[in-house]
Design a protein around this motif. Structure first.
Motif, short mmCIF file in Angstrom:
data_model
loop_
_atom_site.label_atom_id
_atom_site.label_comp_id
_atom_site.label_asym_id
_atom_site.label_seq_id
_atom_site.Cartn_x
_atom_site.Cartn_y
_atom_site.Cartn_z
N UNK A 1 -6.37 6.39 -6.01
CA UNK A 1 -7.29 6.73 -4.89
C UNK A 1 -6.65 7.64 -4.00
N UNK A 2 -5.54 7.79 -3.76
CA UNK A 2 -4.73 8.62 -2.72
C UNK A 2 -5.10 10.11 -3.56
N UNK A 3 -4.95 10.11 -4.80
CA UNK A 3 -4.85 11.41 -5.42
C UNK A 3 -6.39 12.05 -5.43
N UNK A 4 -7.40 11.24 -5.65
CA UNK A 4 -8.78 11.27 -5.39
C UNK A 4 -9.21 11.77 -3.98
N UNK A 5 -8.61 11.07 -2.94
CA UNK A 5 -8.86 11.54 -1.69
C UNK A 5 -8.16 13.07 -1.28
N UNK A 6 -7.25 13.21 -1.87
CA UNK A 6 -6.58 14.63 -1.71
C UNK A 6 -7.47 15.68 -2.38
N UNK B 1 6.18 -2.52 -11.01
CA UNK B 1 5.59 -3.88 -11.55
C UNK B 1 4.05 -4.05 -10.55
N UNK B 2 3.92 -3.42 -9.58
CA UNK B 2 2.78 -3.94 -8.87
C UNK B 2 1.47 -3.67 -9.43
N UNK B 3 0.64 -4.77 -9.68
CA UNK B 3 -0.66 -4.46 -10.04
C UNK B 3 -1.78 -3.62 -9.60
N UNK B 4 -1.78 -3.27 -8.25
CA UNK B 4 -2.29 -2.54 -7.51
C UNK B 4 -2.07 -0.98 -7.20
N UNK B 5 -0.62 -1.04 -7.94
CA UNK B 5 -0.22 0.38 -7.92
C UNK B 5 -0.95 1.45 -8.18
N UNK B 6 -1.55 1.45 -9.57
CA UNK B 6 -2.32 2.17 -10.31
C UNK B 6 -3.70 2.78 -9.58
N UNK B 7 -4.26 1.45 -9.13
CA UNK B 7 -5.43 1.85 -8.30
C UNK B 7 -5.21 2.63 -7.03
N UNK B 8 -4.29 2.34 -6.36
CA UNK B 8 -3.83 2.85 -5.10
C UNK B 8 -3.55 4.44 -5.32
N UNK B 9 -2.69 4.41 -6.29
CA UNK B 9 -2.05 5.67 -6.50
C UNK B 9 -3.43 6.83 -7.02
N UNK C 1 4.36 10.70 -7.22
CA UNK C 1 4.55 9.83 -6.20
C UNK C 1 5.86 8.96 -6.59
N UNK C 2 6.94 8.90 -5.74
CA UNK C 2 7.96 8.68 -6.05
C UNK C 2 8.19 6.84 -5.57
N UNK C 3 8.40 6.00 -6.24
CA UNK C 3 8.58 4.66 -5.77
C UNK C 3 9.83 3.85 -6.26
N UNK C 4 10.92 3.49 -5.28
CA UNK C 4 12.12 3.05 -5.85
C UNK C 4 12.59 3.76 -6.91
N UNK C 5 12.89 4.96 -6.72
CA UNK C 5 13.58 6.02 -7.72
C UNK C 5 12.94 6.07 -8.92
N UNK C 6 11.61 5.81 -9.20
CA UNK C 6 10.55 5.90 -10.34
C UNK C 6 9.72 6.79 -9.95
N UNK C 7 9.48 7.61 -11.05
CA UNK C 7 8.24 8.75 -10.75
C UNK C 7 6.91 8.65 -11.31
N UNK D 1 0.77 -1.31 0.00
CA UNK D 1 -0.04 0.18 -0.12
C UNK D 1 0.90 1.09 0.13
N UNK D 2 0.48 2.38 -0.66
CA UNK D 2 1.11 3.40 -0.73
C UNK D 2 0.73 4.58 0.34
N UNK D 3 1.81 5.21 1.00
CA UNK D 3 1.43 6.12 1.97
C UNK D 3 1.23 7.39 1.26
N UNK D 4 -0.20 8.01 1.71
CA UNK D 4 -0.54 9.18 1.18
C UNK D 4 0.43 10.34 1.70
#
Length: 98
Positions: free
Chosen positions: A58-63, A48-56, A18-24, A1-4
């Motif tokens: 969701x966090x943007x929509x919450x903000x 490669x995380x399949x859920x990354x797009x959905x989680x990303x 959102x920076x993940x493992x030196x990738x933006x 899970x991504x930290x907001x």
């Protein structure tokens, strides 16, 4: 899970980042009055995380919801996300259907 807390709203470049493992990963936007137009979703192939797009998204929509803005998804991928998540449909401006 991504930290907001890791999400950055880069006003200058008009994108959420959102920076993940030196990738933006980023979502480009345009802000007009009380509407935010989400125009482009860019996720590096290295994430490669399949859920990354959905989680990303969701966090943007919450903000965006915290700012009390309406959302106009102009990117097909983001529109698909809104269609599959009913709770975000209420954030669409009056008269906008996807």
């Amino acid at each position: 899970m991504i930290d907001a807390a890791e999400l950055i709203d880069n006003d200058f470049l008009r994108q959420f980042e959102l920076k993940i493992d030196n990738h933006l990963a980023k979502i480009e936007y345009s802000l007009q009055e009380r509407k935010i137009f989400l125009t482009k979703l860019i996720i590096p192939e290295e994430i490669k995380d399949e859920n990354f797009k959905k989680d990303f998204l969701a966090i943007v929509f919450e903000q965006i919801e915290e700012r009390n803005l309406s959302v106009v998804p102009t990117s097909p991928e983001i529109a698909k996300f809104v269609r599959s998540n009913r709770k975000y449909k209420r954030m669409l401006p009056v008269g906008v259907r996807i």
